[in-house]
Write a protein that holds these residues in place. Structure first.
Motif, PDB file in Angstrom:
ATOM      1  N   ALA A  53      -6.745  -1.654 -12.339  1.00 20.66           N
ATOM      2  CA  ALA A  53      -6.571  -1.734 -13.797  1.00 20.66           C
ATOM      3  C   ALA A  53      -5.246  -2.409 -14.132  1.00 20.66           C
ATOM      4  O   ALA A  53      -5.168  -3.244 -15.053  1.00 20.66           O
ATOM      5  N   LEU A  54      -4.208  -2.080 -13.375  1.00 20.54           N
ATOM      6  CA  LEU A  54      -2.904  -2.710 -13.601  1.00 20.54           C
ATOM      7  C   LEU A  54      -2.970  -4.206 -13.317  1.00 20.54           C
ATOM      8  O   LEU A  54      -2.396  -5.024 -14.049  1.00 20.54           O
TER       9      LEU A  54
ATOM     10  N   VAL B 145      -5.581  -6.869  -7.812  1.00 23.86           N
ATOM     11  CA  VAL B 145      -6.984  -6.447  -7.879  1.00 23.86           C
ATOM     12  C   VAL B 145      -7.603  -6.500  -6.482  1.00 23.86           C
ATOM     13  O   VAL B 145      -8.347  -5.595  -6.072  1.00 23.86           O
ATOM     14  N   ALA B 146      -7.285  -7.547  -5.722  1.00 20.54           N
ATOM     15  CA  ALA B 146      -7.805  -7.667  -4.358  1.00 20.54           C
ATOM     16  C   ALA B 146      -7.246  -6.569  -3.460  1.00 20.54           C
ATOM     17  O   ALA B 146      -7.966  -5.990  -2.641  1.00 20.54           O
ATOM     18  N   VAL B 147      -5.957  -6.276  -3.600  1.00 21.78           N
ATOM     19  CA  VAL B 147      -5.348  -5.212  -2.799  1.00 21.78           C
ATOM     20  C   VAL B 147      -5.997  -3.867  -3.116  1.00 21.78           C
ATOM     21  O   VAL B 147      -6.214  -3.036  -2.228  1.00 21.78           O
TER      22      VAL B 147
ATOM     23  N   LEU C  93       0.827  -1.211   0.000  1.00 19.50           N
ATOM     24  CA  LEU C  93       0.000   0.000   0.000  1.00 19.50           C
ATOM     25  C   LEU C  93       0.858   1.256   0.000  1.00 19.50           C
ATOM     26  O   LEU C  93       0.568   2.225  -0.719  1.00 19.50           O
ATOM     27  N   MET C  94       1.931   1.259   0.791  1.00 16.62           N
ATOM     28  CA  MET C  94       2.800   2.432   0.864  1.00 16.62           C
ATOM     29  C   MET C  94       3.551   2.654  -0.434  1.00 16.62           C
ATOM     30  O   MET C  94       3.702   3.791  -0.892  1.00 16.62           O
ATOM     31  N   ARG C  95       4.028   1.574  -1.054  1.00 20.86           N
ATOM     32  CA  ARG C  95       4.740   1.725  -2.322  1.00 20.86           C
ATOM     33  C   ARG C  95       3.811   2.268  -3.402  1.00 20.86           C
ATOM     34  O   ARG C  95       4.224   3.061  -4.249  1.00 20.86           O
ATOM     35  N   ALA C  96       2.557   1.835  -3.384  1.00 20.40           N
ATOM     36  CA  ALA C  96       1.597   2.336  -4.368  1.00 20.40           C
ATOM     37  C   ALA C  96       1.345   3.825  -4.167  1.00 20.40           C
ATOM     38  O   ALA C  96       1.319   4.606  -5.129  1.00 20.40           O
ATOM     39  N   VAL C  97       1.194   4.245  -2.913  1.00 20.45           N
ATOM     40  CA  VAL C  97       0.963   5.666  -2.622  1.00 20.45           C
ATOM     41  C   VAL C  97       2.145   6.501  -3.084  1.00 20.45           C
ATOM     42  O   VAL C  97       1.979   7.572  -3.685  1.00 20.45           O
ATOM     43  N   GLU C  98       3.363   6.031  -2.813  1.00 22.41           N
ATOM     44  CA  GLU C  98       4.558   6.786  -3.201  1.00 22.41           C
ATOM     45  C   GLU C  98       4.623   6.999  -4.707  1.00 22.41           C
ATOM     46  O   GLU C  98       5.170   8.003  -5.171  1.00 22.41           O
TER      47      GLU C  98
ATOM     48  N   ARG D 243      -2.940 -10.123 -12.515  1.00 23.34           N
ATOM     49  CA  ARG D 243      -2.548 -10.272 -11.115  1.00 23.34           C
ATOM     50  C   ARG D 243      -3.789 -10.094 -10.250  1.00 23.34           C
ATOM     51  O   ARG D 243      -4.165  -8.981  -9.890  1.00 23.34           O
ATOM     52  N   ASP D 244      -4.467 -11.200  -9.952  1.00 23.59           N
ATOM     53  CA  ASP D 244      -5.678 -11.103  -9.144  1.00 23.59           C
ATOM     54  C   ASP D 244      -5.381 -10.630  -7.727  1.00 23.59           C
ATOM     55  O   ASP D 244      -6.267 -10.076  -7.055  1.00 23.59           O
TER      56      ASP D 244
END
Length: 340
Positions: free
Chosen positions: A185-186, A196-198, A170-175, A192-193
């Protein structure tokens, strides 16, 4: 986490004498008129050069110390820089002249919230984040059967290790400015299911933290929130830029994309910026740092006329002899980093 208060750094009556600099260090100290990337290996006098560049702006150019911002990556490093600059100036200076990216972001968010009459934000600790994530995952298991999680992951949802890995993602995505919609979408594009869940979980997490009073941010969200605030308020951005005559970044190799974006807002457009780093010492990839930031610095931070920022290497090592340096360069050459 408290907001950064303005304190005073007391200094000795006598100034610390100016160090003897080599030619490459002098070039950095005397640089004016735009961005500069400094490549500095171990023992090349990186911190001394950075301190002297700040002192020279104050003593020779007459820049107010309050208009200089030195950014680094740990409170200990920031405290050392403040102390060394104050000792060289032999005067009492306002603190924080040097601060971490997160301290700057938190101070900006706190100041603006207070001015709007809102509650000041606070920082979520890692333990609080893990507890919240585990509570949400437990709720998924108890109420929903965790049906949006891939079956292969469901047995791990109640474990501490899964919560820690989920927090890190979650933190890496925010950064990187990747929100739930983009992450989903990615995940679909890459089949990568789990992503999608994350993304589904991230919506829950954002909804819960967004309802907290006072507002609570995790460390990654702090910098991203500061970027969003400056991007959405042109007058605030103009004031912040005008308040910074000179910006210095230490350990630039440890910048993550959000920090790079924040720096672009504060010091882009050909403004006076010196970034110091060593690609061979990038150690925070697990926290989201992106070594490619050093490779793209000259184009990401062009001069006022649009040309790439110049690059200056500190070439004399006071710590290692030529044999050891040659050996380390052979090893570093295999790493594939942005070496010069």
């Amino acid at each position: 986490m408290r907001g950064p208060s303005v304190r005073l750094v007391r200094t000795p009556r006598a100034a610390v004498s100016a160090p003897v600099l080599d030619t490459s260090q002098h070039r950095v100290v005397e640089h004016r008129g735009g961005p500069l990337l400094v490549l500095a290996g171990p023992g090349t006098g990186k911190t001394t050069t950075l301190v002297e560049a700040v002192v020279d702006r104050i003593e020779r150019d007459g820049v107010d110390p309050g208009q200089i911002l030195v950014l680094t990556f740990s409170r200990r490093a920031a405290a050392e820089l403040r102390q060394r600059i104050a000792q060289r100036l032999a005067r009492t200076v306002r603190e924080p002249l040097a601060r971490t990216f997160h301290s700057y972001a938190f101070g900006l968010l706190r100041r603006e919230a207070v001015q709007r009459g809102e509650q000041a934000p606070r920082l979520l600790t890692g333990a609080e984040q893990d507890l919240l994530i585990r509570e949400l995952l437990r709720g998924d298991l108890d109420e929903l059967g965790a049906d949006y999680w891939p079956p292969r992951l469901r047995p791990a949802l109640s474990t501490r290790g899964f919560a820690e890995e989920l927090r890190d993602l979650l933190m890496r995505a925010v950064e990187r400015g990747v929100g739930p919609v983009e992450l989903a979408a990615l995940g679909h594009r890459q089949e990568r299911d789990d992503w999608v869940a994350v993304a589904h979980f991230a919506r829950q997490y954002a909804a819960v933290t967004g309802l907290r009073q006072p507002p609570a941010f995790d460390p990654a969200e702090l910098v991203r929130a500061a970027v969003d605030l400056l991007s959405d308020d042109p007058s605030l951005l103009a004031r912040e830029r005008d308040a910074r005559a000179f910006v210095v970044v230490d350990e630039y190799q440890d910048c993550d994309p959000a920090q790079e974006e924040l720096l672009g807002l504060l010091a882009g457009g050909g403004r006076d910026l010196v970034a110091v780093g060593d690609p061979d010492q990038s150690i925070y990839a697990f926290r989201g740092s992106d070594i490619e930031g050093m490779r793209r610095f000259p184009e990401r931070f062009p001069t006022a006329d649009g040309s790439p920022a110049p690059v200056q290497a500190l070439t004399f090592s006071r710590r290692s002899g030529p044999v050891l340096l040659a050996a380390t360069r052979r090893v570093a050459a295999r790493l594939g980093g942005p070496h010069r």
